[in-house]
Design a protein around this motif. Structure first.
Motif, PDB file in Angstrom:
ATOM      1  N   ASN A 218       0.713  -1.278  -0.464  1.00 39.40           N
ATOM      2  CA  ASN A 218       0.297  -0.190  -0.441  1.00 39.40           C
ATOM      3  C   ASN A 218       0.985   1.638   0.094  1.00 39.40           C
ATOM      4  OD1 ASN A 218      -2.138  -1.214  -0.190  1.00 39.40           O
ATOM      5  ND2 ASN A 218      -2.579  -1.646   2.138  1.00 39.40           N
ATOM      6  N   GLY A 219       1.653   1.134   0.687  1.00 47.06           N
ATOM      7  CA  GLY A 219       3.118   2.184   0.786  1.00 47.06           C
ATOM      8  C   GLY A 219       4.096   3.026  -1.006  1.00 47.06           C
ATOM      9  N   ILE A 220       3.536   1.579  -2.110  1.00 49.06           N
ATOM     10  CA  ILE A 220       3.909   1.865  -3.279  1.00 49.06           C
ATOM     11  C   ILE A 220       2.971   2.232  -4.114  1.00 49.06           C
ATOM     12  CG2 ILE A 220       5.508   0.400  -4.312  1.00 49.06           C
ATOM     13  CD1 ILE A 220       6.917  -1.169  -2.870  1.00 49.06           C
ATOM     14  N   LEU A 221       2.065   1.436  -4.185  1.00 46.69           N
ATOM     15  CA  LEU A 221       1.153   1.474  -5.216  1.00 46.69           C
ATOM     16  C   LEU A 221      -0.216   1.317  -4.504  1.00 46.69           C
ATOM     17  CD1 LEU A 221       3.137  -0.006  -8.342  1.00 46.69           C
ATOM     18  CD2 LEU A 221       2.129   2.299  -7.999  1.00 46.69           C
ATOM     19  N   PRO A 222      -0.782   1.517  -3.431  1.00 50.55           N
ATOM     20  CA  PRO A 222      -1.902   1.995  -2.899  1.00 50.55           C
ATOM     21  C   PRO A 222      -2.847   1.438  -4.115  1.00 50.55           C
ATOM     22  CG  PRO A 222      -1.792   4.066  -3.164  1.00 50.55           C
ATOM     23  CD  PRO A 222      -0.748   3.449  -3.359  1.00 50.55           C
ATOM     24  N   ARG A 223      -3.276   1.673  -4.540  1.00 60.46           N
ATOM     25  CA  ARG A 223      -4.497   1.850  -5.638  1.00 60.46           C
ATOM     26  C   ARG A 223      -4.288   0.015  -6.453  1.00 60.46           C
ATOM     27  NH1 ARG A 223      -6.444   6.272  -8.824  1.00 60.46           N
ATOM     28  NH2 ARG A 223      -8.181   4.725  -9.637  1.00 60.46           N
ATOM     29  N   TRP A 224      -3.697  -0.105  -6.593  1.00 64.28           N
ATOM     30  CA  TRP A 224      -3.103  -1.499  -8.171  1.00 64.28           C
ATOM     31  C   TRP A 224      -2.814  -2.552  -7.092  1.00 64.28           C
ATOM     32  CZ3 TRP A 224       1.589  -1.652 -11.326  1.00 64.28           C
ATOM     33  CH2 TRP A 224       1.731  -0.353 -12.292  1.00 64.28           C
ATOM     34  N   ASN A 225      -3.473  -3.712  -7.588  1.00 61.85           N
ATOM     35  CA  ASN A 225      -3.345  -5.006  -7.586  1.00 61.85           C
ATOM     36  C   ASN A 225      -2.146  -5.502  -7.420  1.00 61.85           C
ATOM     37  OD1 ASN A 225      -5.949  -5.201  -7.066  1.00 61.85           O
ATOM     38  ND2 ASN A 225      -6.848  -6.050  -8.689  1.00 61.85           N
ATOM     39  N   TRP A 226      -2.160  -6.960  -5.983  1.00 58.82           N
ATOM     40  CA  TRP A 226      -1.013  -7.405  -5.796  1.00 58.82           C
ATOM     41  C   TRP A 226      -0.866  -8.935  -5.079  1.00 58.82           C
ATOM     42  CZ3 TRP A 226       4.003  -5.047  -5.007  1.00 58.82           C
ATOM     43  CH2 TRP A 226       4.062  -3.017  -5.095  1.00 58.82           C
ATOM     44  N   PHE A 227      -0.112  -9.706  -6.214  1.00 59.66           N
ATOM     45  CA  PHE A 227      -0.072 -10.764  -5.732  1.00 59.66           C
ATOM     46  C   PHE A 227       1.201 -11.689  -5.082  1.00 59.66           C
ATOM     47  CE2 PHE A 227       1.578 -14.745  -7.135  1.00 59.66           C
ATOM     48  CZ  PHE A 227       0.440 -15.926  -6.819  1.00 59.66           C
ATOM     49  N   SER A 228       1.286 -12.516  -4.071  1.00 53.65           N
ATOM     50  CA  SER A 228       2.645 -13.010  -3.514  1.00 53.65           C
ATOM     51  C   SER A 228       2.490 -14.183  -2.420  1.00 53.65           C
ATOM     52  CB  SER A 228       2.878 -11.910  -2.405  1.00 53.65           C
ATOM     53  OG  SER A 228       1.867 -11.557  -1.748  1.00 53.65           O
ATOM     54  N   ASP A 229       3.108 -14.804  -2.933  1.00 56.69           N
ATOM     55  CA  ASP A 229       3.063 -16.413  -3.051  1.00 56.69           C
ATOM     56  C   ASP A 229       4.347 -16.343  -2.083  1.00 56.69           C
ATOM     57  OD1 ASP A 229       2.939 -19.065  -2.797  1.00 56.69           O
ATOM     58  OD2 ASP A 229       4.053 -19.569  -4.586  1.00 56.69           O
ATOM     59  N   TYR A 230       3.246 -16.295  -0.407  1.00 55.09           N
ATOM     60  CA  TYR A 230       4.263 -17.229   0.900  1.00 55.09           C
ATOM     61  C   TYR A 230       3.635 -18.045   1.226  1.00 55.09           C
ATOM     62  CZ  TYR A 230       5.201 -12.264   1.576  1.00 55.09           C
ATOM     63  OH  TYR A 230       5.787 -10.707   1.462  1.00 55.09           O
ATOM     64  N   ASN A 231       2.954 -19.162   0.201  1.00 55.31           N
ATOM     65  CA  ASN A 231       3.215 -20.314   0.221  1.00 55.31           C
ATOM     66  C   ASN A 231       4.532 -21.317   0.025  1.00 55.31           C
ATOM     67  OD1 ASN A 231       1.176 -20.817   1.530  1.00 55.31           O
ATOM     68  ND2 ASN A 231      -0.183 -20.744  -0.316  1.00 55.31           N
ATOM     69  N   SER A 232       5.346 -20.568  -1.222  1.00 56.85           N
ATOM     70  CA  SER A 232       6.979 -21.138  -1.378  1.00 56.85           C
ATOM     71  C   SER A 232       7.938 -21.354  -0.840  1.00 56.85           C
ATOM     72  CB  SER A 232       6.936 -20.874  -3.309  1.00 56.85           C
ATOM     73  OG  SER A 232       6.887 -19.003  -3.268  1.00 56.85           O
ATOM     74  N   ALA A 233       8.954 -21.315  -0.864  1.00 57.09           N
ATOM     75  CA  ALA A 233       9.558 -21.166   0.186  1.00 57.09           C
ATOM     76  C   ALA A 233      10.638 -19.492  -0.328  1.00 57.09           C
ATOM     77  CB  ALA A 233      11.108 -21.983   0.314  1.00 57.09           C
ATOM     78  N   GLY A 234      10.426 -18.784   0.753  1.00 56.90           N
ATOM     79  CA  GLY A 234      11.787 -17.536   0.230  1.00 56.90           C
ATOM     80  C   GLY A 234      10.863 -16.659  -0.090  1.00 56.90           C
ATOM     81  N   ASN A 235       9.166 -16.699  -0.348  1.00 54.55           N
ATOM     82  CA  ASN A 235       8.674 -15.228  -1.426  1.00 54.55           C
ATOM     83  C   ASN A 235       9.261 -15.147  -2.260  1.00 54.55           C
ATOM     84  OD1 ASN A 235       7.006 -12.208  -0.183  1.00 54.55           O
ATOM     85  ND2 ASN A 235       5.972 -13.739  -1.562  1.00 54.55           N
TER      86      ASN A 235
END
Length: 341
Positions: A50-67
């Protein structure tokens, strides 16, 4: 074309790193960005995003090793579906609303050791088998170079790693896009005088991507807050549509012929009238230009029919042409000392 960038950020917890990414997105008018090595823990992810691009959508995979990989996109312009995920890649399908087309994008972050990177090479080869006729872009930090010219200073024996990357590119049918800007995409930032530069980051595309956007290339920008350069996709070749001639060429020839006949009749009445002489000269130029246009159009039609009927339009042939075009494009010239002119 997709307004996209990829970058190994080497950490996004610091505010100055976040500001650099935000400025990159704004200044380059991006709609999509792949970020590698964010080093942000799950509890802090939403705050940083939210501090970078608050109006954008984000995807991050915290299930995989190291994200290892984050994706961000402006959903006012794009719709994205995640198709496949691995420790070293995220593969997605993107709908570009402005042009109403689908493209496939794979953001990659190769492992540091050669053995683990083989999983990425295999994954890319597997993905390539499901691409079909869709435009496909692959980009990121591959942690490998393609030849010794992409290394400055001593780096040990890297020939096997180079061969494996080149084999992957060949087996997937990908083409190395032309690059402009910084020659090397990574620097070890050493303080002991043992500086090392490498081209670890790159953008690749299949023949369908280049066929749709023949002028595509990418800028390798100054690293600033990271040891890796941002890569920004360029080269939208949406040319303005050609204006259609009113009526067909036969009608234009008929009009030119009638015009020439009238001018000749007038000349018979007064052969010394400068205006009429000029009129005849202009008419002949128009007629000759129409003949030339017709000749060129007939040549183009014949060429198209020949290419449709022959094997010259095969994907293998087009890929070779695209590679040759990419290798011959010149973006900057340097003097003997390596300084850009």
């Amino acid at each position: 074309m997709l307004n996209a960038a990829v970058r190994n950020v080497r950490g996004l917890n610091r505010r100055d790193h976040q500001i650099v990414i935000r400025k990159l997105a704004i200044n380059s008018m991006l709609h999509f960005i792949g970020l590698l090595e964010t080093r942000v823990t799950l509890p802090n992810a939403a705050r940083v995003q939210n501090g970078i691009l608050p109006r954008w959508n984000w995807f991050s995979d915290y299930n995989s090793a190291g994200n290892r990989i984050w994706l961000a996109w402006d959903d006012d312009f794009l719709d994205i579906a995640i198709m496949d995920i691995g420790v070293q890649f995220v593969h997605c399908r993107i709908f570009i609303r402005s042009s109403h087309i689908y493209v496939l994008v794979t953001v990659s972050y190769g492992a540091n050791d050669m053995g683990s990177r083989r999983e990425l090479w295999q994954a890319l080869c597997t993905i390539s088998g499901s691409i079909g006729d869709d435009p496909w872009l692959v980009g990121g930090d591959f942690n490998a170079v393609r030849d010794l010219s992409e290394v400055c200073s001593t780096s040990g024996d890297i020939r096997l790693a180079m061969n494996e990357l080149n084999d992957c590119i060949l087996n997937t049918g990908l083409i190395a896009l032309p690059m402009r800007g910084e020659r090397f995409t990574w620097h070890n930032c050493s303080d002991d005088g043992r500086s090392l530069w490498k081209r670890l980051d790159r953008l690749l595309a299949n023949d369908k991507w280049i066929e749709r956007w023949p002028d595509v290339f990418y800028d390798c920008l100054t690293p600033r807050t990271s040891d890796h350069s941002p890569l920004v996709l360029r080269g939208d070749c949406r040319r303005p549509p050609q204006r259609k001639m009113k009526g067909d060429l036969s009608a234009n020839f008929k009009l030119a012929g009638e015009f020439l006949e009238i001018s000749q009749r007038l000349l018979q009445e007064d052969r010394h009238e400068p205006l009429l002489l000029h009129l005849e000269h202009c008419c002949r130029l128009v007629f000759l230009k129409a003949v030339k246009i017709e000749h060129v159009m007939l040549q183009q039609r014949a060429k198209i029919q020949w290419m449709k009927g022959g094997d010259q339009c095969s994907r293998v042939f087009f890929r070779k042409v695209a590679i040759r075009r990419a290798n011959k494009r010149i973006f900057q010239i340097s003097d003997e000392a390596g300084v850009d002119m």
